[in-house]
Scaffold this motif. Structure first.
Motif, short mmCIF file in Angstrom:
data_model
loop_
_atom_site.label_atom_id
_atom_site.label_comp_id
_atom_site.label_asym_id
_atom_site.label_seq_id
_atom_site.Cartn_x
_atom_site.Cartn_y
_atom_site.Cartn_z
N VAL A 1 50.40 1.55 -11.32
CA VAL A 1 51.33 2.60 -11.99
C VAL A 1 50.79 3.88 -12.43
CG1 VAL A 1 53.16 2.94 -13.86
CG2 VAL A 1 52.92 0.77 -12.58
N TRP A 2 51.11 5.18 -12.02
CA TRP A 2 50.31 6.26 -12.33
C TRP A 2 51.27 6.89 -13.54
CZ3 TRP A 2 49.39 9.21 -7.32
CH2 TRP A 2 48.18 8.44 -6.42
N LEU B 1 55.99 -0.34 -17.83
CA LEU B 1 55.13 -0.54 -16.96
C LEU B 1 55.62 -1.98 -16.28
CD1 LEU B 1 52.35 -0.63 -15.87
CD2 LEU B 1 51.60 -1.81 -17.75
N TRP B 2 55.74 -2.93 -16.93
CA TRP B 2 56.44 -4.42 -16.34
C TRP B 2 57.71 -4.07 -15.37
CZ3 TRP B 2 55.53 -8.43 -20.73
CH2 TRP B 2 54.05 -8.51 -20.87
N LEU B 3 58.85 -3.15 -15.88
CA LEU B 3 59.78 -3.00 -15.37
C LEU B 3 59.38 -2.37 -13.80
CD1 LEU B 3 62.97 -1.43 -16.75
CD2 LEU B 3 61.98 -0.38 -14.72
N LEU B 4 58.54 -1.41 -13.89
CA LEU B 4 57.87 -0.97 -12.55
C LEU B 4 57.21 -1.89 -11.58
CD1 LEU B 4 56.82 2.75 -13.72
CD2 LEU B 4 59.05 2.11 -12.62
N ARG B 5 56.61 -2.50 -12.26
CA ARG B 5 55.86 -3.66 -11.36
C ARG B 5 56.84 -4.55 -10.86
NH1 ARG B 5 51.07 -5.41 -15.79
NH2 ARG B 5 49.60 -3.76 -15.34
N ASN B 6 57.87 -5.08 -11.61
CA ASN B 6 58.95 -5.80 -11.10
C ASN B 6 60.04 -5.22 -10.16
OD1 ASN B 6 57.83 -7.98 -12.90
ND2 ASN B 6 59.14 -7.54 -14.38
N GLY B 7 59.64 -4.24 -9.68
CA GLY B 7 60.42 -3.75 -8.68
C GLY B 7 61.83 -3.08 -9.06
N ALA C 1 47.14 0.84 -16.80
CA ALA C 1 46.46 -0.12 -16.22
C ALA C 1 46.71 -1.44 -16.93
CB ALA C 1 45.29 0.04 -16.05
N GLY C 2 47.16 -1.49 -18.16
CA GLY C 2 47.40 -2.78 -19.02
C GLY C 2 48.36 -2.63 -20.23
N TYR C 3 49.02 -3.66 -20.32
CA TYR C 3 49.71 -3.83 -21.71
C TYR C 3 49.58 -5.16 -22.54
CZ TYR C 3 54.50 -4.72 -23.83
OH TYR C 3 55.33 -5.18 -24.59
N GLY C 4 49.38 -5.37 -23.64
CA GLY C 4 49.50 -6.59 -24.17
C GLY C 4 50.22 -6.46 -25.46
N HIS C 5 50.93 -7.51 -25.70
CA HIS C 5 51.88 -7.54 -26.85
C HIS C 5 51.73 -9.02 -27.72
CE1 HIS C 5 56.33 -7.79 -28.42
NE2 HIS C 5 55.70 -7.38 -29.35
#
Length: 405
Positions: free
Chosen positions: A3-4, A171-177, A256-260
């Motif tokens: 994701v850019w 970020l996760w929304l985009l990765r999940n398509g 590149a990364g997300y932590g919660h």
């Protein structure tokens, strides 16, 4: 999936636009000024980081009435990010474009204005747009309409982690398509008497440095005495690599990364274990090791306990003095729900420019024995990856990792 980040925008006490923010951070110029307080409300003189530029000048007066101050800031920051990304006025594929926006108190200024009208006007009345100004999703809704973002709208209100979490969830929304593009960020405008009184009553606002108001906020300094409230907004355009490449967009960085994580310990006292879990989760999500990170933009609010706990958690993840660390709140103040977005923009700019912002106003720091604290002037750097931390009241912790494209 990569994701850019293809666009950045900012409005803060350091000026309008990302260039103004960047130049101030490089020079160590503070946007914090002395404020008179309100004797009638027992609000003491204090320091704050106030946005002084006019907002919404391009809007007709009747339309401007729809917006709270934080929504006007959101429009300004988002317009800059959208333009830098090279996108047309409206999303080319609206059903594949989303918005994810964070705020701590939403339209708190409009809420306070309604109370003033209710108790002082004769007969009592409130503005007819009060509800739509105040609601936490108002800024995101305006942005969705402005750019025709129809895939999803996330409105995150998680105290000081709000905008950072909004970015991570996108970020996760985009990765999940679920979308190919997302406009993300946060806005906050709580420099009103009611909000400031709440922070004053809690005892976490720094007393005004009457001689040097601009140095009232001193993260990681041994003499730190508390936070300084700020206002503003920051926006980023996120795209899947495939989407960005297809339209010839240029990446500014990769998210590149997300932590919660959640402390589940105390409403206002931070917990090192929770912060450690968030940072390690972000590293794992990015597929990076601690040694790969060349800079950490700390949450660094300048509270006595908060800075000490964060120094310990950074040391636990990266090792003693193993990574350069600084906190930019000394210059732009604490934007509460918008802070994570603004600090991520600052982090991306630092990576792009090959420099690290200094933690300003540090005179002596015993915490420097635990972390490599960047002080004095901005430091040259060849870092290829960086982390930005946002740790909130309520125990919510967010860490975001960005890398050079």
């Amino acid at each position: 999936m990569h994701v850019w980040i293809t666009g950045l925008g900012a409005v803060s006490a350091l000026g309008r636009g990302v260039t103004a923010l960047t130049q101030a951070l490089q020079a160590g110029r503070s946007g914090i000024t002395a404020q008179p307080g309100s004797p009638a409300h027992a609000l003491r003189p204090h320091a704050a980081a106030v946005v002084t530029e006019p907002l919404g000048a391009h809007l007709p007066p009747a339309q401007r009435n729809l917006y709270d101050r934080h929504s006007l800031m959101a429009l300004e920051a988002a317009a800059e990010a959208w333009a830098q990304a090279g996108l047309p006025e409206f999303a080319p594929a609206p059903e594949r474009a989303a918005v994810s926006w964070g705020t701590g108190l939403g339209g708190s200024a409009s809420l306070e204005a309604s109370y003033q009208q209710m108790f002082t006007a004769q007969p009592p009345r409130v503005h007819p747009y009060t509800v739509v100004r105040v609601m936490a999703n108002s800024a995101g809704s305006h942005l969705a309409m402005r750019h025709q973002l129809r895939a999803a709208q996330l409105a995150v209100s998680n105290a000081c982690a709000s905008s950072a979490q909004a970015i991570g969830e996108a970020l996760w929304l985009l990765r999940n398509g679920r979308a190919d593009l997302a406009l993300v960020g946060g806005s906050e405008a709580m420099l009103n008497v009611g909000s400031a009184l709440g922070w004053q009553a809690m005892g976490v606002m720094a007393p005004l440095d009457a001689d040097q108001p601009e140095q009232t906020c001193r993260p990681f300094d041994d003499g730190r005495q508390g936070l300084v409230l700020g206002e503003g907004a920051a926006a980023l355009v996120l795209e899947t690599e495939a989407h960005a490449r297809a339209r010839g967009a240029t990446p500014l960085a990769e998210l590149a990364g997300y932590g919660h994580s959640v402390d589940a310990v105390h409403l206002s006292r931070p917990d090192a274990d929770g912060q450690v879990r968030a940072m390690r989760a972000a590293l794992q999500d990015a597929g990076l090791a601690p040694a790969d990170i060349g800079y950490v933009n700390a949450h660094g609010t300048a509270t006595e306990v908060g800075d000490a706990v964060e120094a310990s958690s950074i040391e636990a993840v990266f090792g003693t003095g193993a990574v350069p660390v600084s906190a930019t709140k000394a210059l732009h103040g604490h934007l509460i729900g918008a802070g994570g977005a603004l600090e991520l923009v600052a982090t991306v700019q630092a990576l792009r420019g090959g420099w690290l912002p200094a933690s300003a106003h540090v005179r002596a720091s015993s915490l420097g024995s635990q972390i490599d604290l960047v002080t004095g002037a901005a430091r040259q750097s060849s870092a290829r990856a960086a982390m930005s931390n946002s740790f909130a009241f309520g125990g919510s912790n967010v860490a975001l990792v960005v890398t050079r494209p």
